[in-house]
Design a protein around this motif. Structure first.
Motif, PDB file in Angstrom:
ATOM      1  N   PHE A   1      17.627  53.601  38.421  1.00 41.31           N
ATOM      2  CA  PHE A   1      17.457  54.943  38.448  1.00 41.31           C
ATOM      3  C   PHE A   1      18.501  55.303  39.527  1.00 41.31           C
ATOM      4  CE2 PHE A   1      13.264  54.003  36.838  1.00 41.31           C
ATOM      5  CZ  PHE A   1      12.957  54.942  36.215  1.00 41.31           C
ATOM      6  N   GLN A   2      18.571  54.520  40.960  1.00 39.64           N
ATOM      7  CA  GLN A   2      19.695  54.638  41.659  1.00 39.64           C
ATOM      8  C   GLN A   2      21.016  54.557  41.080  1.00 39.64           C
ATOM      9  OE1 GLN A   2      18.535  53.312  45.787  1.00 39.64           O
ATOM     10  NE2 GLN A   2      19.626  51.538  45.054  1.00 39.64           N
TER      11      GLN A   2
ATOM     12  N   ILE B   1      17.988  55.465  30.057  1.00 36.57           N
ATOM     13  CA  ILE B   1      17.320  54.488  30.683  1.00 36.57           C
ATOM     14  C   ILE B   1      15.798  54.518  30.471  1.00 36.57           C
ATOM     15  CG2 ILE B   1      19.381  54.463  32.629  1.00 36.57           C
ATOM     16  CD1 ILE B   1      17.076  55.826  34.443  1.00 36.57           C
ATOM     17  N   ASN B   2      15.526  55.016  29.520  1.00 30.20           N
ATOM     18  CA  ASN B   2      13.924  55.193  29.125  1.00 30.20           C
ATOM     19  C   ASN B   2      13.297  54.050  28.962  1.00 30.20           C
ATOM     20  OD1 ASN B   2      15.225  58.064  27.550  1.00 30.20           O
ATOM     21  ND2 ASN B   2      13.103  58.224  28.340  1.00 30.20           N
ATOM     22  N   THR B   3      13.922  53.025  28.707  1.00 30.01           N
ATOM     23  CA  THR B   3      13.204  51.542  28.262  1.00 30.01           C
ATOM     24  C   THR B   3      13.697  50.522  29.573  1.00 30.01           C
ATOM     25  OG1 THR B   3      15.052  50.944  26.803  1.00 30.01           O
ATOM     26  CG2 THR B   3      12.784  51.944  26.220  1.00 30.01           C
ATOM     27  N   THR B   4      14.003  51.126  30.934  1.00 27.10           N
ATOM     28  CA  THR B   4      14.243  50.214  31.977  1.00 27.10           C
ATOM     29  C   THR B   4      12.922  49.853  32.355  1.00 27.10           C
ATOM     30  OG1 THR B   4      14.939  50.130  34.226  1.00 27.10           O
ATOM     31  CG2 THR B   4      14.077  52.247  33.647  1.00 27.10           C
TER      32      THR B   4
ATOM     33  N   ASP C   1      12.395  49.339  35.867  1.00 28.20           N
ATOM     34  CA  ASP C   1      12.590  49.738  37.273  1.00 28.20           C
ATOM     35  C   ASP C   1      11.500  50.652  37.481  1.00 28.20           C
ATOM     36  OD1 ASP C   1      14.227  47.602  37.654  1.00 28.20           O
ATOM     37  OD2 ASP C   1      16.222  49.019  37.232  1.00 28.20           O
TER      38      ASP C   1
ATOM     39  N   PRO D   1      10.808  54.103  39.553  1.00 27.65           N
ATOM     40  CA  PRO D   1      11.609  55.347  39.737  1.00 27.65           C
ATOM     41  C   PRO D   1      11.890  55.716  41.218  1.00 27.65           C
ATOM     42  CG  PRO D   1       9.489  55.811  39.018  1.00 27.65           C
ATOM     43  CD  PRO D   1       9.570  54.495  39.103  1.00 27.65           C
ATOM     44  N   ILE D   2      12.576  55.076  41.859  1.00 31.81           N
ATOM     45  CA  ILE D   2      12.660  55.317  43.227  1.00 31.81           C
ATOM     46  C   ILE D   2      13.435  56.760  43.679  1.00 31.81           C
ATOM     47  CG2 ILE D   2      12.056  52.881  43.823  1.00 31.81           C
ATOM     48  CD1 ILE D   2      14.863  52.358  44.387  1.00 31.81           C
ATOM     49  N   VAL D   3      14.317  56.859  42.879  1.00 29.55           N
ATOM     50  CA  VAL D   3      15.224  58.118  42.980  1.00 29.55           C
ATOM     51  C   VAL D   3      15.096  58.879  41.501  1.00 29.55           C
ATOM     52  CG1 VAL D   3      16.686  57.387  44.880  1.00 29.55           C
ATOM     53  CG2 VAL D   3      17.272  57.313  42.563  1.00 29.55           C
ATOM     54  N   TYR D   4      15.290  60.198  41.662  1.00 27.15           N
ATOM     55  CA  TYR D   4      15.260  61.208  40.517  1.00 27.15           C
ATOM     56  C   TYR D   4      16.567  61.516  40.042  1.00 27.15           C
ATOM     57  CZ  TYR D   4      13.887  65.145  37.792  1.00 27.15           C
ATOM     58  OH  TYR D   4      13.548  66.112  36.747  1.00 27.15           O
ATOM     59  N   PRO D   5      17.131  60.960  39.151  1.00 30.08           N
ATOM     60  CA  PRO D   5      18.506  61.173  38.568  1.00 30.08           C
ATOM     61  C   PRO D   5      18.427  62.707  37.511  1.00 30.08           C
ATOM     62  CG  PRO D   5      17.475  59.575  37.159  1.00 30.08           C
ATOM     63  CD  PRO D   5      16.484  59.933  38.251  1.00 30.08           C
ATOM     64  N   PRO D   6      19.520  63.074  37.548  1.00 27.36           N
ATOM     65  CA  PRO D   6      19.655  64.613  36.858  1.00 27.36           C
ATOM     66  C   PRO D   6      19.279  64.556  35.331  1.00 27.36           C
ATOM     67  CG  PRO D   6      21.803  63.893  37.330  1.00 27.36           C
ATOM     68  CD  PRO D   6      20.966  62.873  37.994  1.00 27.36           C
ATOM     69  N   SER D   7      19.143  63.131  34.899  1.00 29.46           N
ATOM     70  CA  SER D   7      18.766  62.997  33.354  1.00 29.46           C
ATOM     71  C   SER D   7      18.363  61.492  33.263  1.00 29.46           C
ATOM     72  CB  SER D   7      19.826  63.619  32.601  1.00 29.46           C
ATOM     73  OG  SER D   7      19.589  63.081  31.333  1.00 29.46           O
ATOM     74  N   PHE D   8      17.744  61.378  32.340  1.00 34.15           N
ATOM     75  CA  PHE D   8      17.583  59.806  31.882  1.00 34.15           C
ATOM     76  C   PHE D   8      18.663  59.349  30.749  1.00 34.15           C
ATOM     77  CE2 PHE D   8      12.703  59.549  32.555  1.00 34.15           C
ATOM     78  CZ  PHE D   8      13.064  59.468  33.902  1.00 34.15           C
TER      79      PHE D   8
ATOM     80  N   PHE E   1       4.914  59.346  33.614  1.00 36.01           N
ATOM     81  CA  PHE E   1       5.920  60.165  33.336  1.00 36.01           C
ATOM     82  C   PHE E   1       5.393  61.439  32.464  1.00 36.01           C
ATOM     83  CE2 PHE E   1       7.896  56.453  34.763  1.00 36.01           C
ATOM     84  CZ  PHE E   1       8.815  56.784  35.490  1.00 36.01           C
TER      85      PHE E   1
ATOM     86  N   ASN F   1       7.083  58.049  42.210  1.00 39.08           N
ATOM     87  CA  ASN F   1       8.095  57.311  42.536  1.00 39.08           C
ATOM     88  C   ASN F   1       7.664  55.833  42.730  1.00 39.08           C
ATOM     89  OD1 ASN F   1       9.428  59.818  44.592  1.00 39.08           O
ATOM     90  ND2 ASN F   1      10.752  58.627  43.242  1.00 39.08           N
TER      91      ASN F   1
ATOM     92  N   MET G   1       6.515  53.077  32.277  1.00 42.49           N
ATOM     93  CA  MET G   1       8.105  52.954  31.551  1.00 42.49           C
ATOM     94  C   MET G   1       8.419  54.476  31.387  1.00 42.49           C
ATOM     95  SD  MET G   1       9.461  50.892  28.204  1.00 42.49           S
ATOM     96  CE  MET G   1       9.924  49.408  28.934  1.00 42.49           C
ATOM     97  N   PRO G   2       9.684  54.790  31.909  1.00 42.09           N
ATOM     98  CA  PRO G   2      10.171  56.235  32.040  1.00 42.09           C
ATOM     99  C   PRO G   2      10.420  56.874  30.727  1.00 42.09           C
ATOM    100  CG  PRO G   2      12.043  55.019  32.552  1.00 42.09           C
ATOM    101  CD  PRO G   2      10.964  54.071  32.229  1.00 42.09           C
ATOM    102  N   ILE G   3       9.464  57.010  29.959  1.00 44.41           N
ATOM    103  CA  ILE G   3       9.497  57.073  28.555  1.00 44.41           C
ATOM    104  C   ILE G   3       9.892  58.726  27.966  1.00 44.41           C
ATOM    105  CG2 ILE G   3       8.336  55.318  27.626  1.00 44.41           C
ATOM    106  CD1 ILE G   3       5.770  57.192  26.993  1.00 44.41           C
TER     107      ILE G   3
ATOM    108  N   TYR H   1      11.236  62.633  30.175  1.00 40.96           N
ATOM    109  CA  TYR H   1      11.644  63.013  31.538  1.00 40.96           C
ATOM    110  C   TYR H   1      11.293  64.437  32.102  1.00 40.96           C
ATOM    111  CZ  TYR H   1      15.832  64.472  34.883  1.00 40.96           C
ATOM    112  OH  TYR H   1      16.454  64.966  35.870  1.00 40.96           O
TER     113      TYR H   1
ATOM    114  N   PHE I   1       9.942  64.272  40.113  1.00 43.30           N
ATOM    115  CA  PHE I   1       8.960  63.170  40.344  1.00 43.30           C
ATOM    116  C   PHE I   1       7.810  63.566  41.352  1.00 43.30           C
ATOM    117  CE2 PHE I   1      12.376  59.637  39.077  1.00 43.30           C
ATOM    118  CZ  PHE I   1      12.152  59.853  37.877  1.00 43.30           C
TER     119      PHE I   1
ATOM    120  N   ARG J   1       9.859  45.981  44.777  1.00 35.46           N
ATOM    121  CA  ARG J   1      10.107  47.128  44.283  1.00 35.46           C
ATOM    122  C   ARG J   1       9.610  48.098  45.501  1.00 35.46           C
ATOM    123  NH1 ARG J   1      10.105  47.385  38.406  1.00 35.46           N
ATOM    124  NH2 ARG J   1      10.349  45.147  37.884  1.00 35.46           N
TER     125      ARG J   1
ATOM    126  N   TYR K   1      12.099  50.926  47.545  1.00 38.54           N
ATOM    127  CA  TYR K   1      11.733  52.382  47.581  1.00 38.54           C
ATOM    128  C   TYR K   1      11.729  52.799  49.049  1.00 38.54           C
ATOM    129  CZ  TYR K   1       8.948  56.473  47.566  1.00 38.54           C
ATOM    130  OH  TYR K   1       8.479  58.009  47.815  1.00 38.54           O
TER     131      TYR K   1
ATOM    132  N   ILE L   1      14.749  53.947  51.223  1.00 37.91           N
ATOM    133  CA  ILE L   1      15.276  55.315  51.013  1.00 37.91           C
ATOM    134  C   ILE L   1      14.826  56.300  52.211  1.00 37.91           C
ATOM    135  CG2 ILE L   1      15.398  57.105  49.719  1.00 37.91           C
ATOM    136  CD1 ILE L   1      14.982  55.479  47.154  1.00 37.91           C
TER     137      ILE L   1
END
Ligand SMILES: [Ca+2]
Ligand SMILES: [Ca+2]
Lengths: 241, 241
Positions: free
Chosen positions: A96-97, A136-139, A141, A143-150, B96, B137, B142-144, B146, B150, B181, B185, B188
């Protein structure tokens, strides 16, 4: 951009148990870079917060192999650094970062262009492999930060699950197994295939050919189908269709 | 909204090894609902895709305990269902998917209002506990899909890590441990404390008081500090400050 030109070496992870940083993949990395006549690698350390330290770890390793390494976080203009790079190595950490930093620095299109138009060699590890794919839907990790899209670099038409781990039949933990998580992802219409790379596994992509290499066979998931094991050396070019 | 009025029972997870759905927490759930004179519970099954099936599982259990259960996904207007609910139970699954559905159905503010102004009892399990906090966060999912953010229901000024699991000293897997993990977090700036609830653990919040209950002690993480174990029955109201 058509995806017909590309040189990618995507590692599940950087360090396997009982071995040094990138050591398990040393021969593959050196063969890959030498075959493309690369002398200098541009490192992307965005997946971790201590980027100076991270760069020193990577620099020591690549220098010991005879390559120069510069880091994008020390470049005055990251886009110009990508435009002038011979090869790029995106390291692991938090996906995510990493993806957020690629967007914040406006690097998505410049990297795509260099890889898909110029065939610039791309090495990714863990999070750096995740961002090479559709999303990155199958990472794994947090989700410690929010990206503008996956949505990610989309250099390949499939997703990767790095650090893939088989279910432990003796576990009493009730969290979803990795396979269950990927199955839940595939319940969503329109999701791409997922390549599960166990630690010490990698996929090498040259133009329209893809091969499983490293130390462990890979597990490939298609929506609505049983997952299939693919031994070392298997041609998995069907993933590129 | 001030956070001075609230009734929350937040479970790490629904099912522990060797026991039926919600059985491990049956007494706590019944005591909680009976003490608030609740007869009917509004169920939120958004965290899983097969919502009809999920609702039947939950309905069977709550009916066996003497409560009625209706599901928000079968209501003609989800917001009206929340406005008229006696109590709400948000089940586990994928955080998610759950949070995205709360946003898509415009339920964030209506649920906040009912919990923080009217004191409507709220039961959450796993993903349903994650969404009660500041943000998702610190989910393990898994971030399946968007979600538009968050940020979550923000009924409490901390985050939860459900299914908290201690590092296995014999593991050869190199993925980050849960503690690593959470530490990443907390690197930040501005991140809230994290309550790690092991499977079979829960926190009960009444107005400005919070207590660790269930079967296992909890582990609490503040940025820049060593994590601290809090035994069963510990008052952790400091988390609400
Ligand atoms: Ca990682
Ligand atoms: Ca879950």
């Amino acid at each position: 951009l058509k995806m017909s030109r590309r040189n990618l070496l995507l590692l599940s992870n950087s360090t396997i148990h009982g071995s040094g940083y990138l050591e398990w993949a040393a021969q593959e990395i050196k063969d890959f870079l030498t075959s493309k006549n690369v002398k200098t690698v541009l490192f992307v350390p965005y997946a971790l917060r201590d980027m100076d330290n991270y760069t020193e770890t990577a620099r020591k390793k690549f220098t010991s192999w005879g390559y120069e390494l510069s880091s994008i976080h020390q470049a005055s203009d990251p886009v110009v650094a990508v435009e002038g790079a011979e090869a790029i190595f995106i390291g692991g950490g938090n996906s995510f970062q990493l993806l957020k930093a690629l967007y914040d620095n406006k690097l998505i299109q410049p990297i795509r262009k260099r890889v898909l138009q110029d065939g610039m060699p791309y090495i990714g590890s863990s999070a750096g492999s995740n961002v090479a794919t559709v999303s990155i839907n199958t990472t794994n990790d947090m989700p410690i930060v929010y990206p503008p899209s996956f949505s990610a670099l989309n250099l390949l038409p499939f997703n990767i699950n790095p650090h893939y781990i088989d279910a432990d039949p003796n576990s009493k933990h009730m969290g979803e197994t990795r396979e269950e998580r990927i199955r839940q992802y595939h319940e969503i219409p329109g999701t791409p295939p997922v390549l599960g790379l166990r630690e010490g596994g990698l996929v090498k992509v040259e133009d329209n050919s893809a091969k499983i290499l490293g130390k462990h066979q890979a597990r490939i998931f298609f929506p609505g189908q049983q997952p299939v094991e693919h031994p070392l050396g298997t041609d998995v070019s069907f993933l590129l269709k």
